[in-house]
Design a protein around this motif. Structure first.
Motif, PDB file in Angstrom:
ATOM      1  N   GLY A 142       3.431  21.000  -7.497  1.00 60.47           N
ATOM      2  CA  GLY A 142       4.445  20.541  -6.557  1.00 60.47           C
ATOM      3  C   GLY A 142       4.746  19.070  -6.716  1.00 60.47           C
ATOM      4  N   ASP A 143       5.850  18.636  -6.116  1.00 57.71           N
ATOM      5  CA  ASP A 143       6.276  17.256  -6.213  1.00 57.71           C
ATOM      6  C   ASP A 143       5.256  16.309  -5.574  1.00 57.71           C
ATOM      7  OD1 ASP A 143       8.546  18.049  -7.500  1.00 57.71           O
ATOM      8  OD2 ASP A 143       9.835  17.906  -5.708  1.00 57.71           O
ATOM      9  N   VAL A 144       5.234  15.082  -6.094  1.00 58.95           N
ATOM     10  CA  VAL A 144       4.402  14.023  -5.531  1.00 58.95           C
ATOM     11  C   VAL A 144       5.337  13.051  -4.796  1.00 58.95           C
ATOM     12  CG1 VAL A 144       2.729  12.216  -6.018  1.00 58.95           C
ATOM     13  CG2 VAL A 144       2.836  14.237  -7.491  1.00 58.95           C
ATOM     14  N   THR A 145       4.996  12.753  -3.560  1.00 55.69           N
ATOM     15  CA  THR A 145       5.817  11.828  -2.775  1.00 55.69           C
ATOM     16  C   THR A 145       5.058  10.506  -2.582  1.00 55.69           C
ATOM     17  OG1 THR A 145       6.881  13.645  -1.572  1.00 55.69           O
ATOM     18  CG2 THR A 145       7.007  11.443  -0.594  1.00 55.69           C
ATOM     19  N   LEU A 146       5.711   9.405  -2.958  1.00 51.78           N
ATOM     20  CA  LEU A 146       5.151   8.085  -2.722  1.00 51.78           C
ATOM     21  C   LEU A 146       5.954   7.423  -1.618  1.00 51.78           C
ATOM     22  CD1 LEU A 146       4.741   6.739  -6.384  1.00 51.78           C
ATOM     23  CD2 LEU A 146       3.220   8.226  -5.103  1.00 51.78           C
ATOM     24  N   SER A 147       5.265   6.905  -0.627  1.00 50.22           N
ATOM     25  CA  SER A 147       5.954   6.244   0.483  1.00 50.22           C
ATOM     26  C   SER A 147       5.172   4.989   0.882  1.00 50.22           C
ATOM     27  CB  SER A 147       6.100   7.176   1.681  1.00 50.22           C
ATOM     28  OG  SER A 147       4.839   7.699   2.068  1.00 50.22           O
ATOM     29  N   GLU A 148       5.902   4.003   1.395  1.00 47.55           N
ATOM     30  CA  GLU A 148       5.267   2.757   1.790  1.00 47.55           C
ATOM     31  C   GLU A 148       4.464   2.967   3.078  1.00 47.55           C
ATOM     32  OE1 GLU A 148       6.476  -1.901   2.766  1.00 47.55           O
ATOM     33  OE2 GLU A 148       7.987  -0.318   2.848  1.00 47.55           O
ATOM     34  N   MET A 149       3.335   2.310   3.157  1.00 48.46           N
ATOM     35  CA  MET A 149       2.507   2.390   4.364  1.00 48.46           C
ATOM     36  C   MET A 149       2.632   1.092   5.156  1.00 48.46           C
ATOM     37  SD  MET A 149      -0.954   4.340   3.179  1.00 48.46           S
ATOM     38  CE  MET A 149      -1.401   4.509   4.910  1.00 48.46           C
TER      39      MET A 149
ATOM     40  N   LYS B 227       0.860  -1.184   0.000  1.00 47.51           N
ATOM     41  CA  LYS B 227       0.000   0.000   0.000  1.00 47.51           C
ATOM     42  C   LYS B 227       0.893   1.230   0.000  1.00 47.51           C
ATOM     43  CE  LYS B 227      -3.835  -0.176   2.250  1.00 47.51           C
ATOM     44  NZ  LYS B 227      -4.890  -0.157   3.316  1.00 47.51           N
ATOM     45  N   VAL B 228       0.442   2.272  -0.717  1.00 50.44           N
ATOM     46  CA  VAL B 228       1.276   3.464  -0.899  1.00 50.44           C
ATOM     47  C   VAL B 228       0.531   4.707  -0.441  1.00 50.44           C
ATOM     48  CG1 VAL B 228       2.458   4.912  -2.594  1.00 50.44           C
ATOM     49  CG2 VAL B 228       2.475   2.426  -2.858  1.00 50.44           C
ATOM     50  N   LYS B 229       1.231   5.596   0.267  1.00 44.78           N
ATOM     51  CA  LYS B 229       0.689   6.908   0.595  1.00 44.78           C
ATOM     52  C   LYS B 229       1.182   7.887  -0.452  1.00 44.78           C
ATOM     53  CE  LYS B 229       2.288   9.421   4.051  1.00 44.78           C
ATOM     54  NZ  LYS B 229       2.514   9.946   5.423  1.00 44.78           N
ATOM     55  N   VAL B 230       0.226   8.618  -1.052  1.00 47.51           N
ATOM     56  CA  VAL B 230       0.544   9.597  -2.087  1.00 47.51           C
ATOM     57  C   VAL B 230       0.309  10.984  -1.512  1.00 47.51           C
ATOM     58  CG1 VAL B 230       0.028  10.405  -4.413  1.00 47.51           C
ATOM     59  CG2 VAL B 230      -0.181   7.969  -3.867  1.00 47.51           C
ATOM     60  N   THR B 231       1.324  11.835  -1.543  1.00 46.36           N
ATOM     61  CA  THR B 231       1.222  13.179  -0.983  1.00 46.36           C
ATOM     62  C   THR B 231       1.604  14.208  -2.028  1.00 46.36           C
ATOM     63  OG1 THR B 231       1.866  12.297   1.183  1.00 46.36           O
ATOM     64  CG2 THR B 231       1.930  14.683   0.911  1.00 46.36           C
ATOM     65  N   GLN B 232       0.742  15.218  -2.196  1.00 41.53           N
ATOM     66  CA  GLN B 232       1.054  16.339  -3.089  1.00 41.53           C
ATOM     67  C   GLN B 232       0.405  17.602  -2.552  1.00 41.53           C
ATOM     68  OE1 GLN B 232      -0.679  16.498  -7.061  1.00 41.53           O
ATOM     69  NE2 GLN B 232       1.160  17.494  -7.891  1.00 41.53           N
ATOM     70  N   ASP B 233       1.205  18.626  -2.358  1.00 41.46           N
ATOM     71  CA  ASP B 233       0.706  19.930  -1.921  1.00 41.46           C
ATOM     72  C   ASP B 233      -0.181  19.819  -0.679  1.00 41.46           C
ATOM     73  OD1 ASP B 233       0.524  22.696  -2.123  1.00 41.46           O
ATOM     74  OD2 ASP B 233      -1.300  22.622  -3.339  1.00 41.46           O
ATOM     75  N   GLY B 234       0.220  18.973   0.252  1.00 44.65           N
ATOM     76  CA  GLY B 234      -0.497  18.829   1.515  1.00 44.65           C
ATOM     77  C   GLY B 234      -1.647  17.848   1.487  1.00 44.65           C
ATOM     78  N   ALA B 235      -2.073  17.412   0.313  1.00 43.57           N
ATOM     79  CA  ALA B 235      -3.175  16.450   0.215  1.00 43.57           C
ATOM     80  C   ALA B 235      -2.609  15.031   0.204  1.00 43.57           C
ATOM     81  CB  ALA B 235      -3.988  16.698  -1.052  1.00 43.57           C
ATOM     82  N   GLU B 236      -3.278  14.119   0.912  1.00 42.39           N
ATOM     83  CA  GLU B 236      -2.817  12.742   1.001  1.00 42.39           C
ATOM     84  C   GLU B 236      -3.902  11.777   0.539  1.00 42.39           C
ATOM     85  OE1 GLU B 236      -1.529  11.771   4.896  1.00 42.39           O
ATOM     86  OE2 GLU B 236       0.129  13.218   4.922  1.00 42.39           O
ATOM     87  N   SER B 237      -3.466  10.668  -0.045  1.00 41.69           N
ATOM     88  CA  SER B 237      -4.387   9.590  -0.409  1.00 41.69           C
ATOM     89  C   SER B 237      -3.661   8.272  -0.264  1.00 41.69           C
ATOM     90  CB  SER B 237      -4.892   9.765  -1.849  1.00 41.69           C
ATOM     91  OG  SER B 237      -3.818   9.724  -2.760  1.00 41.69           O
TER      92      SER B 237
END
Length: 438
Positions: free
Chosen positions: A431-438, A399-409
């Motif tokens: 802005g950049d999109v950050t993908l991180s493992e959950m 599962k991945v957390k997607v973060t961009q400009d303060g919004a998360e999904s």
């Protein structure tokens, strides 16, 4: 001995190919359509006839389908900018037609005035002349204008009509605002549905610009993106004017990445090899359900087709009217294919395609994250539609957390023949999109 050696070497090569599989982590692509769908469908309806809203729109709302309504603002009961004639007094023009035949130098002025003459058949004569002119039957178009003005002289016409607003039940701006708030798009179809190809410049621009002005006043700039010039014209002169007023025309979209098949063409998507194919179909009163469903099915076996459907009348009101029962069956059929097909407004699909083709995307590993950058050089005020990105992630991620400009999904990891990936929405230039493992 040789056989044993060959088998051993083959096993070694297979082992290397498996263990040496390329790591695609971070590789990112933009899917052809939203959410990775194989095709797109836009339902469009022209002319703002009442049963589009009383019968067809509630069916779409029940199915959660959004459509684009190309509206003539004069067909709205409380319209604020009425049709208007610009030019010399019609009495002068009528008098001149007695001695000077219609020709290339005067047809635009005469056709512009003709549709406003206070006599039966004036609008039909204008429309017929325009159709002939667009088909390069110039002498026949001139003759049609001359015959109409001969009638005007015999009837001693000296004035224009007091109003060109159609009669009968009409929709209101208050109702349209509610429909727009629910996600439907309202684009321009001019004020009063003229043959733009035979209007002179002042009358042509008034129809284009003032329709846009009233829509913007009532609904805001979002609904001034898309337009359809009446009768599906592709007249070069009209297109040149119209593209200065509207970013997107259903008539023609001269994109280098897009092949267009218009409503009257018998060509099929398989004949073209461009990144996208816009396939316009216009269901008429006698078009069978099996034919209409086959259009939808075609999208399921391709991966780049945008089906643009053009409807007019509904339940006996409007041109080539379809019964609402047929619309319900048809819309339900395409809704049932929504796992593979994206059903969206004309404006949204246009924005998605243009943004995707103009976008640049890159990604890099940073610590335990993947940083994705996406942007385009298009007008940011117009092109603000999120794109669907597909980024390959480490095989251990589920599962991945997607973060961009303060919004998360949060998105689940899927896999294909190349590896594990996350599919998600990202807004270009935000802005950049950050993908991180959950």
């Amino acid at each position: 001995m040789k056989t044993t050696l060959f088998v051993a070497l083959l096993s070694f090569v297979l082992l290397l190919s498996c263990s040496g599989k390329k790591d695609l982590t971070g590789n990112t692509e933009i899917t052809a359509f939203k959410n990775g769908k194989t095709g797109a469908i836009s339902i469009t309806l022209d002319d703002a006839s009442i049963n589009q809203f009383r019968q067809a729109l509630p069916i779409m709302d029940t199915l959660d389908i959004k459509a684009t309504f190309f509206i003539n603002t004069a067909h709205i009961r409380d319209n604020q900018i009425p049709p208007k004639y610009f030019g010399r007094p019609v009495a002068e023009i009528i008098k001149e037609t007695a001695t000077t035949p219609t020709n290339q130098s005067n047809i635009f002025e005469r056709a512009s005035a003709l549709r406003f003459l206070d006599m039966p058949g004036a609008v039909d004569s204008h429309n017929n002349a325009g159709a002939l002119y667009e088909n390069e039957k110039y002498d026949e178009a001139f003759k049609t204008i001359d015959e109409a003005y001969a009638k005007a002289r015999s009837r001693k016409i000296k004035a224009v009509k007091a109003s060109m607003q159609p009669g009968g039940d009409m929709i209101t701006w208050a109702e349209i605002k509610a429909f727009a708030a629910n996600g439907h798009e309202f684009g321009s179809h001019t004020i009063s549905h003229p043959r733009l190809s035979v209007l002179d410049e002042p009358n042509l621009l008034y129809e284009l610009e003032k329709c846009k002005e009233e829509i913007q006043q009532q609904l805001g700039p979002h609904h001034t993106f898309s337009a359809e010039c009446p009768f599906g014209t592709e007249n070069e002169r009209v297109m040149e004017y119209a593209y200065k007023v509207y970013p997107a025309l259903r008539n023609r979209m001269p994109e280098p990445f897009l092949a267009e098949i218009n409503r009257g063409s018998d060509k099929v998507p398989g004949m073209f090899h461009k990144p996208y194919i816009q396939w316009q179909r216009g269901p008429l009163a006698k078009t069978t359900m099996s034919t209409m469903k086959s259009w939808v099915d075609t999208l399921l076996v391709r991966n780049n087709v945008w089906l643009v459907l053009t409807f007019h009348g509904v339940d006996g009101i409007g041109w080539e009217a379809k019964p609402h029962e047929e619309l319900k069956e048809y819309f339900s059929y395409m809704k049932g294919k929504e796992d593979k097909l994206w059903i969206a407004t004309f404006g949204d699909v246009t924005k998605y395609m243009r943004e995707r083709m103009a976008a640049k995307v890159s990604a890099e590993r940073k610590d335990d994250n993947i940083i994705v950058t996406i942007g385009h050089s298009l007008d940011k005020a117009l092109y603000d539609f999120p794109l669907t990105l597909k980024t390959y992630v480490p095989g251990g991620w589920s599962k991945v957390k997607v973060t961009q400009d303060g919004a998360e999904s949060e998105v689940a990891v899927a896999s294909d023949e190349h590896g594990s990936y996350a599919q998600y929405q990202a807004l270009p230039n935000a802005g950049d999109v950050t993908l991180s493992e959950m």
